[in-house]
Enzyme design. Structure first.
Site, PDB file in Angstrom:
ATOM      1  N   SER A 119      24.461 -12.263   6.010  1.00 40.21           N
ATOM      2  CA  SER A 119      23.937 -11.101   5.300  1.00 40.21           C
ATOM      3  C   SER A 119      23.435 -11.589   3.949  1.00 40.21           C
ATOM      4  CB  SER A 119      25.022 -10.044   5.111  1.00 40.21           C
ATOM      5  OG  SER A 119      24.497  -8.927   4.428  1.00 40.21           O
ATOM      6  N   ARG A 178     -12.102  10.279  -1.022  1.00 39.51           N
ATOM      7  CA  ARG A 178     -11.049   9.283  -0.795  1.00 39.51           C
ATOM      8  C   ARG A 178      -9.887   9.992  -0.102  1.00 39.51           C
ATOM      9  NH1 ARG A 178      -9.386   8.611  -7.197  1.00 39.51           N
ATOM     10  NH2 ARG A 178      -8.648  10.723  -7.534  1.00 39.51           N
TER      11      ARG A 178
END
Length: 887
Positions: A771, A344
């Site tokens: 924002s 892996r």
């Protein structure tokens, strides 16, 4: 069956046409690796994978494996019998298998494994005769009984370990390997008796029953406490499930020509291109991970079994070339024959991740864009943490040394259990967790600790692998330590260290110190700069910072911040004369009195803004006007009230009346934010004056064009914003005109109230930018307080209602929908509108990716998360580009 749930290793790669993403999704990471290695003709013991979809079905059907899948499991076992020439459950030539987990994303040690499955009282004797090695047969059987009892039935592992220790003591030996066949045979009987006493039934002798119960246990382990903690930490969705791999056993414990090990194709700590790993002769896989014996470095295998070593080196290189990434491999040697059990993409430190990514580009294996995808943004955090102060380190003398398992420096008070680490850290203590060896159950304590120190284990032990993955400092295998858990102390180098004493550990050298060594901020260079330049080349989102002080602004600038997305001005009101003037303003009864008090604050505010503007230059600086409720600036204790009343020249009674008048049942939804400026416009006038004067002064001083952004918080109505904006514009324009300077500025708002998001089209007509204050937006959308939610959120995680803290990872279904909706409507009403985010989510990689796809222009985060956001933004841009190309 109408749906396929089982795949032989031999058919896995072909079934998914070599598509590793799809293979990992269905077969899990381990199953996909086994399929690929088998397809490439590597020596892999045959087996099959039960898919992640079967796990999902197991939970859907009340934690039961349905009859069709059970039937298919046994059909696949018959296939293994044909391949191996052995028979499952046979007395004379038994087929034995391992049953191992394998999620699509690596979760080392978090789920369960059972080895040697298929043994019983009859077949163990057949195995002994077949192999001519009774010791091996009974060693395998005692391991199986112990693992089955522990993993499948929940019999405490300690009961078995105590009996092993008693047997070793009685025989006068130190290691399990020194026990004889007769010793192990006695242990088997003792273990079965423990099992029967605990379960009130004999140990199962039917291999088919053993197999189905083992598969259930591995599926169950997907939902065990340590796996749930690890998934939450690493944002792995619960619905993914785990695959189960049933594989023919290869026996590393069958003699001195056998062994087992773990190796990486490159050094996972430094990134150096060298084979790195360890192995144990005459051992099975769990021995290496548990660290019960000291392993040998993989290079020694060249001397003991040169042919096996050369074969392994060739396979390791083939695997790295195939996957184009550093590989983490597990292998077993049985009587001189090499078998590959896993490959892996290996866990690695942040330093190693950057070096490997850059080296792979230089070696021509991958391009720059692929390299940008190879590093987990959260890993960069490890590069930004403190190291030991060099001068202080010179004066410190180490009392011992272990393995430098995970780089970095850690200093804290000694604790000996994971629970204590978690508890002490929760009350603000910095701790170092000291253990004989760690196990998956220790995951929460490891996460809470500044560092981990273990007595046993090598560079591939549980402590080392997990610490590297978390970016935590770890010194492993410090074998000279003698731990006394009962007395809560350990001795090392002639020193006795008790619980609560300070120690310092260096994960880069392995040294242990019995003193507290101060730390200094980390320095980053080399591969970091090169790598981040690749990221900046492709990202679309700008990355700003949340900074209220020059120090924070400078730090963020050094980390590549392109502006300040949030300066919280209230943080500037709490020092010395400032807080006194603020309190005078609050108790004032007339506008004139308030203005007089605010005039005292003005020069402080202006000086703060000038410092920020000088550091950031022409980069945007967004200043949020006063946001918290006024009561936060006033005292609550009787003695403080008396002292402050005298200080600001009012009676105690008057101050108490003001405090009582400011009391709100829910102040976070009360008189705060823009509501303060609507009530007291003189506050907005003072802050605007400070901002504009500061910008003018710095423009004149530096010659740079400062263009401040003024942000009005907590708006929920367009008229509300217009009222405060009119105050700001009138004040700013007057100052600019009088100064005779050409200066631009912007006035925008925070979107943090659901109503603001729903009426964004109207609000956008009055705003230059939005924002998103996702802290409050999350709070108000969910209807719970982030300060109190911790009291009940754990129950929600346990019951799988929520998978993660919505204050850490943006809720994309609910809060995210408000962001998308308001962004679209805001842009439609005002095409020039800037869109950004300034909540804590601005530094969370998954949230940053969401912001890219939602069409935002920037994210803003704390200084130390700026590099994380830069990389996450780049990865989002690459994924977006590839998704569009695929269409």
């Amino acid at each position: 069956m109408s749906h396929k749930f089982l795949y032989y290793f031999t058919e896995g790669s072909e079934a998914f046409h070599g598509d590793m993403t799809q293979m990992r999704n269905i077969l899990g990471g381990k199953g996909a690796g086994l399929a690929e290695m088998t397809a490439a003709g590597m020596p892999v013991p045959p087996g099959f994978t039960i898919s992640t979809e079967a796990c999902t079905l197991y939970y859907k059907e009340g934690r039961q494996i349905n009859e069709e899948i059970q039937k298919d499991i046994f059909e696949h076992m018959k296939g293994l019998e044909k391949i191996t020439g052995k028979t499952f459950g046979d007395i004379n030539n038994p087929l034995l298998v391992s049953v191992r987990s394998g999620a699509r994303q690596s979760m080392p040690g978090m789920m369960d494994t059972i080895l040697n499955l298929g043994l019983n009282d009859a077949s163990v004797e057949g195995l002994a005769k077949k192999t001519g090695n009774p010791r091996f047969a009974y060693d395998s059987y005692r391991r199986f009984v112990q693992m089955f009892a522990d993993v499948v039935m929940g019999v405490p592992k300690s009961l078995f370990e105590e009996e092993i220790d008693k047997m070793k003591a009685a025989k006068g030996v130190k290691n399990d390997i020194d026990l004889t066949a007769e010793d192990l045979k006695k242990l088997v009987e003792i273990f079965k008796k423990i099992y029967e006493d605990h379960e009130h039934k004999p140990f199962p002798q039917d291999p088919k029953e053993q197999l189905i119960e083992a598969v259930k246990a591995v599926f169950r382990s997907w939902d065990n406490p340590r796996a749930n903690v690890y998934r939450k930490m690493n944002e792995i969705p619960y619905e993914w499930g785990t695959a189960v791999n049933v594989q023919t056993m290869a026996f590393g414990n069958s003699g001195n020509r056998s062994g087992t090990g773990v190796a990486f194709t490159r050094n996972p700590a430094t990134g150096e291109k060298e084979l790195f790993g360890e192995y144990l002769i005459n051992a099975q896989g769990e021995d290496v991970v548990a660290g019960i014996r000291t392993p040998s470095p993989i290079s020694h295998l060249k001397e003991q079994m040169p042919d096996v070593y050369e074969q392994f080196v060739q396979i390791a290189q083939r695997l790295e070339n195939h996957f184009k990434d550093m590989q983490d491999m597990e292998f077993t040697i049985e009587d001189g024959h090499l078998y590959m059990l896993q490959t892996r993409n290996g866990k690695r430190t942040a330093t190693a991740a950057l070096k490997i990514a850059c080296d792979l580009v230089d070696e021509g294996m991958i391009d720059e864009e692929e390299a940008v995808l190879r590093v987990d943004p959260k890993q960069l955090d490890a590069l930004l943490h403190p190291q030991f102060d060099a001068d202080a380190l010179k004066k410190a003398t180490p009392i011992g040394r272990g393995l430098a398992a995970s780089p970095g420096a850690a200093c804290g008070k000694v604790v000996f259990t994971a629970d204590d680490a978690k508890e002490w850290a929760a009350r603000g203590e910095k701790v170092v967790l000291v253990r004989l060896e760690t196990s998956p159950e220790d995951i929460e304590g490891m996460a809470a600790a500044q560092g981990i120190l273990t007595v046993r284990g090598g560079m591939t032990s549980h402590a080392a692998v997990v610490a590297r993955g978390m970016g935590a400092c770890c010194v492993a295998g410090c074998g000279e330590i003698v731990v006394d858990y009962e007395k809560k102390q350990f001795t090392l180098g002639g020193k006795t260290i008790k619980e609560g004493d300070y120690i310092s550990i260096d994960g880069s050298t392995g040294y242990v110190y019995d003193v507290a060594i101060p730390t200094v901020p980390a320095t980053i260079s080399g591969n970091f700069g090169r790598y981040m330049a690749w990221a900046d080349k492709v990202r679309k989102l700008k990355v700003f910072t949340n900074a209220d002080t020059p120090r924070d602004a400078k730090q963020a600038s050094d980390f590549g911040a392109e502006g300040i997305g949030l300066c919280r001005t209230e943080h500037m009101f709490f020092e010395g004369e400032r807080i006194k003037a603020m309190r005078e303003m609050i108790v004032a009864e007339t506008t004139e009195e308030r203005k007089k008090a605010l005039a005292k604050i003005l020069p402080y505010q202006q000086g703060d803004f000038e410092a920020l503007f000088e550091i950031m230059g022409e980069r945007p600086v967004t200043i949020r006007f006063l946001d918290p409720p006024l009561h936060e600036f006033l005292p609550t204790k009787e003695e403080d009230i008396k002292e402050i009343a005298e200080e600001i020249g009012v009676t105690v009674e008057k101050l108490k009346n003001v405090i009582a008048g400011l009391h709100e049942f829910n102040p976070m939804m009360g008189h705060r934010g823009c509501r303060l400026s609507v009530t007291y416009p003189e506050i907005a006038e003072m802050q605007t004056t400070a901002v504009i004067n500061a910008a003018i002064n710095v423009t004149k001083k530096t010659g740079k064009k400062i263009e401040p952004r003024i942000m009005i918080p907590l708006v929920g109505e367009a008229k509300e914003l217009k009222y405060v904006k009119d105050v700001v514009v009138a004040t700013a324009d007057k100052i600019i005109k009088e100064a005779g300077i050409d200066m631009k500025y912007e006035v925008g708002t925070m979107i943090e109230i659901p109503r603001a998001a729903l009426t964004a089209g109207e609000i956008a007509k009055e705003a230059d930018f939005f924002s998103y204050g996702t802290n409050d937006l999350t709070q108000m959308t969910f209807g719970f307080s982030r300060d109190d939610a911790g009291k009940f959120l754990d129950a929600y995680y346990d019951k799988k209602i929520y998978e993660s803290d919505p204050f850490q990872h943006l809720d994309q279904k609910g809060v995210g929908r408000l962001v998308k909706l308001s962004a679209q409507e805001g842009k439609a009403a005002n095409p020039n509108l800037h869109l950004g985010i300034c909540g804590e989510h601005g530094g969370d990689p998954t949230s940053v990716e969401f912001c890219h796809f939602a069409g935002l222009d920037y994210v803003s985060c704390s200084p130390f998360r700026v590099p994380i956001a830069r990389l996450a933004a780049a990865q989002a841009a690459i994924k977006d580009k590839r998704a569009k190309a695929a269409k």
